[in-house]
Design a protein around this motif. Structure first.
Motif, PDB file in Angstrom:
ATOM      1  N   GLU A 106     -76.389 -20.501 -24.780  1.00 46.45           N
ATOM      2  CA  GLU A 106     -76.167 -21.916 -24.464  1.00 46.45           C
ATOM      3  C   GLU A 106     -76.314 -22.179 -22.971  1.00 46.45           C
ATOM      4  OE1 GLU A 106     -72.284 -22.646 -25.998  1.00 46.45           O
ATOM      5  OE2 GLU A 106     -72.911 -22.473 -28.108  1.00 46.45           O
ATOM      6  N   THR A 109     -80.017 -22.084 -22.076  1.00 42.36           N
ATOM      7  CA  THR A 109     -80.654 -23.302 -22.587  1.00 42.36           C
ATOM      8  C   THR A 109     -80.314 -24.506 -21.717  1.00 42.36           C
ATOM      9  OG1 THR A 109     -80.548 -22.431 -24.846  1.00 42.36           O
ATOM     10  CG2 THR A 109     -80.891 -24.802 -24.596  1.00 42.36           C
ATOM     11  N   ALA A 110     -79.041 -24.638 -21.349  1.00 35.74           N
ATOM     12  CA  ALA A 110     -78.619 -25.763 -20.508  1.00 35.74           C
ATOM     13  C   ALA A 110     -79.333 -25.740 -19.164  1.00 35.74           C
ATOM     14  CB  ALA A 110     -77.108 -25.724 -20.309  1.00 35.74           C
ATOM     15  N   ARG A 113     -82.959 -26.823 -19.488  1.00 32.71           N
ATOM     16  CA  ARG A 113     -83.068 -28.270 -19.699  1.00 32.71           C
ATOM     17  C   ARG A 113     -83.164 -29.033 -18.371  1.00 32.71           C
ATOM     18  NH1 ARG A 113     -85.091 -29.882 -24.414  1.00 32.71           N
ATOM     19  NH2 ARG A 113     -83.851 -29.271 -26.221  1.00 32.71           N
ATOM     20  N   THR A 114     -82.727 -28.429 -17.282  1.00 31.48           N
ATOM     21  CA  THR A 114     -82.760 -29.094 -15.971  1.00 31.48           C
ATOM     22  C   THR A 114     -84.044 -28.796 -15.202  1.00 31.48           C
ATOM     23  OG1 THR A 114     -81.736 -27.282 -14.693  1.00 31.48           O
ATOM     24  CG2 THR A 114     -80.258 -28.814 -15.835  1.00 31.48           C
TER      25      THR A 114
END
Length: 263
Positions: A106, A109-110, A113-114
């Motif tokens: 997670e 992935t986070a 995403r940026t």
């Protein structure tokens, strides 16, 4: 005057595609892999756990397609079986339990995403990511036999001099970096090469992929090194470094070991 070729640096990569781990020694297994190298991987949702010790870059996170991974500072504690992942405001430490693996996936992935790599996550079969491996067994190499990779520091220095972007050994993600060899001379090695106590058979030169275009500090693709290798250096295929397999069971190699190619 005879020039002595020595091991200048040793690296292993506990998590495929992530931070190199500089070592004073490496254990070369009889099967041709470095112990603890590529022992973990963040796999895509549609990538099942392999039955053999092969895991192509197309099945999980890799610098070739996700260059922003280079910015992640990832360390693996092989005593506690924990991974610490740091980038920007993210600082996560977790073990290899199911809960810990999910937390690390997670966090990665986070972060992605940026970045400019975010759209890649939306392709079919990518999410959710999963973390495979036990942290010890080297099993997620691109090639069935794994191989040990080597390049000469002088070859990288010539590439660095040919482009404005900084280029150092980290871009090429080899296990062994040697000093004292003339630029590009390692590409001509054939037969066998002894490194410290370990005898290797030279397999072939390493054809490079887009991973080398990613700056290891910024994650930006800031150097067209594939074109540089074929254009500036006149190679038919973008090549830097060689692949080795141990002979007679492997052993331990160390920084400072002498390197003796077959004449």
């Amino acid at each position: 005057m005879n020039v002595v070729i020595r091991v200048d640096a040793l690296y292993r990569y506990p998590v495929k595609g992530f931070t190199p781990e500089r070592r004073e020694s490496l254990v070369i297994q009889p099967d041709g892999r470095v112990a603890g190298d590529r022992a973990l991987v963040f796999r895509f949702a549609d990538a099942v756990a392999p039955e053999d010790a092969t895991f192509p870059k197309s099945r999980g996170l890799a610098l070739m397609t996700f260059p922003s991974l280079a910015r992640v500072n990832l360390t693996f504690d092989d005593q506690a079986d924990t991974i610490r992942l740091r980038v920007d405001d993210v600082d996560v430490t977790a073990d290899l339990s199911d809960e810990g693996r999910a937390l690390l996936a997670e966090a990665v992935t986070a972060y992605l995403r940026t970045t400019g790599d975010a759209p890649l996550l939306d392709a079919d079969g990518i999410l959710p990511l999963g973390l495979l491996g036990d942290g010890r067994t080297a099993r997620f190499q691109d090639r069935p036999q794994g191989f040990v990779s080597l390049h000469g520091a002088a070859s990288v220095a010539e590439v660095d001099a040919a482009v404005p972007a900084p280029v150092d050994d980290r871009r090429f993600r080899s296990n062994i970096v040697v000093s004292g060899a003339a630029p590009w001379s390692e590409l001509s090695w054939t037969g066998r090469v002894r490194i410290g106590e370990v005898l290797f058979e030279v397999q072939k030169p390493i054809e490079r992929c887009a991973a080398i275009t990613a700056n290891p500090d910024t994650g930006a693709r800031d150097a067209r090194l594939l074109r540089v290798l074929t254009g500036v250096f006149g190679q038919d295929e973008a090549t830097l470094g060689i692949l080795l397999l141990p002979v007679d069971g492997g052993g331990t190699i160390r920084v400072g070991d002498e390197v003796h190619p077959t004449p």
